[in-house]
Design an enzyme around this catalytic site. Sequence first.
Site, PDB file in Angstrom:
ATOM      1  N   HIS A 167       1.572  -3.264  -1.304  1.00 28.23           N
ATOM      2  CA  HIS A 167       2.293  -4.353  -0.613  1.00 28.23           C
ATOM      3  C   HIS A 167       3.654  -3.848  -0.124  1.00 28.23           C
ATOM      4  O   HIS A 167       4.704  -4.336  -0.504  1.00 28.23           O
ATOM      5  CB  HIS A 167       2.454  -5.495  -1.612  1.00 28.23           C
ATOM      6  CG  HIS A 167       2.887  -6.819  -1.061  1.00 28.23           C
ATOM      7  ND1 HIS A 167       4.056  -6.991  -0.370  1.00 28.23           N
ATOM      8  CD2 HIS A 167       2.305  -8.037  -1.143  1.00 28.23           C
ATOM      9  CE1 HIS A 167       4.180  -8.265  -0.053  1.00 28.23           C
ATOM     10  NE2 HIS A 167       3.142  -8.924  -0.497  1.00 28.23           N
ATOM     11  N   GLU A 269       0.954  -4.118   4.872  1.00 29.16           N
ATOM     12  CA  GLU A 269       0.322  -3.826   3.593  1.00 29.16           C
ATOM     13  C   GLU A 269      -1.067  -3.241   3.773  1.00 29.16           C
ATOM     14  O   GLU A 269      -1.878  -3.777   4.530  1.00 29.16           O
ATOM     15  CB  GLU A 269       0.251  -5.130   2.783  1.00 29.16           C
ATOM     16  CG  GLU A 269       1.611  -5.833   2.663  1.00 29.16           C
ATOM     17  CD  GLU A 269       1.504  -7.291   2.290  1.00 29.16           C
ATOM     18  OE1 GLU A 269       2.339  -8.092   2.767  1.00 29.16           O
ATOM     19  OE2 GLU A 269       0.544  -7.649   1.563  1.00 29.16           O
TER      20      GLU A 269
HETATM   21  O1  TA6 Z   1       1.226 -10.319   1.298  1.00 26.81           O
HETATM   22  C1  TA6 Z   1       1.764 -11.466   1.812  1.00 26.81           C
HETATM   23  C2  TA6 Z   1       1.791 -12.512   0.712  1.00 26.81           C
HETATM   24  O2  TA6 Z   1       0.519 -12.724   0.188  1.00 26.81           O
HETATM   25  C3  TA6 Z   1       2.446 -13.791   1.210  1.00 26.81           C
HETATM   26  O3  TA6 Z   1       1.520 -14.846   1.264  1.00 26.81           O
HETATM   27  C4  TA6 Z   1       3.579 -14.039   0.232  1.00 26.81           C
HETATM   28  O4  TA6 Z   1       3.203 -14.881  -0.763  1.00 26.81           O
HETATM   29  C5  TA6 Z   1       3.865 -12.639  -0.268  1.00 26.81           C
HETATM   30  O5  TA6 Z   1       2.623 -12.043  -0.368  1.00 26.81           O
HETATM   31  C6  TA6 Z   1       4.689 -12.524  -1.513  1.00 26.81           C
HETATM   32  O6  TA6 Z   1       4.011 -12.955  -2.625  1.00 26.81           O
HETATM   33  P1  TA6 Z   1       4.807 -13.021  -4.021  1.00 26.81           P
HETATM   34  O7  TA6 Z   1       3.764 -13.427  -5.031  1.00 26.81           O
HETATM   35  O8  TA6 Z   1       5.355 -11.647  -4.269  1.00 26.81           O
HETATM   36  O9  TA6 Z   1       5.922 -14.025  -3.847  1.00 26.81           O
END
Ligand code: TA6
Length: 299
Positions: A167, A269
């Site tokens: 990520h 990501e």
């Molecule tokens: O990868 C994008 C995502 O899935 C968004 O939907 C947002 O929620 C982000 O990840 C961050 O997630 P987190 O659980 O780290 O707040």
Amino acid sequence: MATAPSDSFRIPHELWFEELTPGYPVIKVSNRHAKATIALLGATLIEYTPTGSQPVIFTSSEAVFQEGKAIRGGIPVCWPWFGPHPTDSSKPNHGFARDRFWELKSTTKHEDYTEVTLEFDTRQVANELWPQHTTAEITFKIGQALDVQLTSCNRSDSSITIGGALHTYFDIAHISDVSVIGLDGVTFADKVTNKHGSQSGALTFTQETDLVFEKTMATTTIEDRGNSRQIHVAKNGSRSTVVWNPWIEKSAGMGDLGNEDYLGFVCVETANAFDDVYTLEPGAIHTLGTTITVNTSLS
Ligand code: TA6
């Protein structure tokens, strides 16, 4: 709390250990091509800066460095699923490996890069969360390029289904002066509107963006014009790419992100998201990986 890794892993003048807070060790790397920092918490790389270049990886100025809390920034490892758990909403978003300590397995000095390997063993989590014995091993190669390979291994006697993501939070000069290319014509699921669409041309940012691009193995390129550079994100073992920026309102609601931080990063990501998951029979492995390179000739 985690204890600092053994001194036997140190590489003189190239790799050593520090603590961000007591019981929160990080691995520091500095070689002639780059410097980097990897937290044992979540095996999260929180810094990568090629020599003579701007930082490539963004970490929030308000990130919380504490066991049980994922780091806001760097390359969090979403594992062994991406996003909400497919069938059990009581389980944590993005899995359970990003907010627990991993074990350092090896460090190696090479001519042109430094190699670091860490492991996560599911025996450290409760059966309710994940009953089948599984390990995740991540290897970083830190040099002129940054290479990250995450290998899942099914050590149980029943089949498992693995998803996840690297990520990555990329550091950029200004979000309004950035384009992401390489996704033209690719279909996506829009997690903001809950609609599907198809990308036309370069992706630019004017609002909250949360897109899961499907059936794509393409390399993407971030055109970071404010820094006169392109960041290339190549990948393997991945058929989905997620692009995210929380924009103003979402940022304001996140305690570990500064209100203006959204201007300075974009997540691109390398994922195994939604249908892009892998069923592993006993003994089988799957590797998800990315190779990040920077070219500074963008004028
Ligand atoms: O990868 C994008 C995502 O899935 C968004 O939907 C947002 O929620 C982000 O990840 C961050 O997630 P987190 O659980 O780290 O707040």
